[in-house]
Design a protein around this motif. Structure first.
Motif, mmCIF file in Angstrom:
data_model
loop_
_atom_site.group_PDB
_atom_site.id
_atom_site.type_symbol
_atom_site.label_atom_id
_atom_site.label_comp_id
_atom_site.label_asym_id
_atom_site.label_seq_id
_atom_site.Cartn_x
_atom_site.Cartn_y
_atom_site.Cartn_z
ATOM 1 N N ASP A 8 32.581 71.287 32.737
ATOM 2 C CA ASP A 8 32.389 70.197 33.694
ATOM 3 C C ASP A 8 31.527 70.726 34.829
ATOM 4 N N ASP A 9 30.594 69.911 35.307
ATOM 5 C CA ASP A 9 29.684 70.407 36.334
ATOM 6 C C ASP A 9 30.204 70.212 37.753
ATOM 7 N N ASP A 36 28.171 73.480 32.186
ATOM 8 C CA ASP A 36 27.506 72.589 31.239
ATOM 9 C C ASP A 36 27.717 73.098 29.814
ATOM 10 N N GLN A 59 28.856 63.906 31.209
ATOM 11 C CA GLN A 59 27.672 63.732 32.052
ATOM 12 C C GLN A 59 27.428 64.987 32.873
ATOM 13 N N PHE A 60 26.178 65.466 32.851
ATOM 14 C CA PHE A 60 25.813 66.668 33.588
ATOM 15 C C PHE A 60 24.505 66.440 34.320
ATOM 16 N N ASP A 61 24.469 66.868 35.586
ATOM 17 C CA ASP A 61 23.266 66.695 36.415
ATOM 18 C C ASP A 61 22.845 65.235 36.513
ATOM 19 N N ASP A 66 26.145 62.974 27.287
ATOM 20 C CA ASP A 66 25.511 63.870 26.307
ATOM 21 C C ASP A 66 26.393 63.972 25.071
#
Length: 215
Positions: A8-9, A36, A59-61, A66
């Motif tokens: 998790d980001d 990530d 969801q990342f960035d 994804d």
């Protein structure tokens, strides 16, 4: 000891899940966390067998969810508990089709996440409220089974034991059990429980998943 990794980001989410796990009974040890999926995949390699489950955001960035990363992690044999802010039914079903063992909304919090991780470590399904809602929005009372779930189901109907199914499909008996329990969970979610093999056969025939000739 149940051992997991978190992907998790958001540091706040990672720290929060760590705290929940440390207080869980039985205790859950977070042996790694990553910002990530690329970092997780690079660190673990293709055959890391010391993880009982992965807690994975989608969801990342600030990008779109994804699913390719989810598919890759599941293909490597990891039991993935998706933990996401997204609750769209189609997205939930797509993640389950890719191999996630449970899908949780981040609003469902500690109780559901800890229960889902214990279930994942014990190779059994956990039906979260988010999953139940997603499975009940197909428009009729037929659960949406993935291609692999249908393959396992048919192989089980056609053989004498789960061990033979595992041998035929090149998977473990634990994986066979996971698929079958997830199928049962999907039927239960639409109000058509199938606790026995005979009941599953009847459901599958009615829903057009198999024919009597297949048996």
């Amino acid at each position: 000891m149940i051992r997991i990794a978190i992907v998790d980001d958001h540091p706040l989410i990672r720290d929060g899940v760590r705290g929940w796990c440390a207080a869980a009974e039985p205790r859950i040890e977070v042996i790694a966390d990553h910002p990530d999926p690329a970092a997780f995949l690079s660190a673990t390699g293709p055959d890391r067998g010391d993880l009982d489950a992965i807690v994975l955001d989608l969801q990342f960035d600030q990008r779109a969810p994804d699913l390719s990363a989810l598919g890759t992690i599941c293909t490597r044999g990891h039991r993935v508990v998706v933990y996401s802010q997204y609750t769209e039914p189609r997205l939930v079903r797509d993640c389950l089709d890719l191999g996630a063992v449970t899908y949780l909304s981040k609003t469902e919090g500690r109780e559901h996440l800890i229960t889902a991780l214990h279930a994942a470590a014990e190779v059994r399904p956990y039906l979260s409220p988010t999953m139940a809602r997603a499975m009940s929005t197909d428009g009729d009372d037929r659960p949406r089974l993935s291609r692999r779930e249908r393959e396992v189901l048919l192989a089980w109907f056609q053989t004498e034991s789960k061990a033979l199914v595992a041998q035929q499909l090149y998977i473990t008996i634990g994986t066979v059990n996971t698929y079958l329990e997830r199928i049962r969970a999907k039927y239960a979610a639409v109000g058509r429980s199938a606790p026995t093999k005979a009941a599953l056969v009847a459901r599958a025939i009615r829903d057009g998943l198999i024919t009597t000739d297949d048996l």
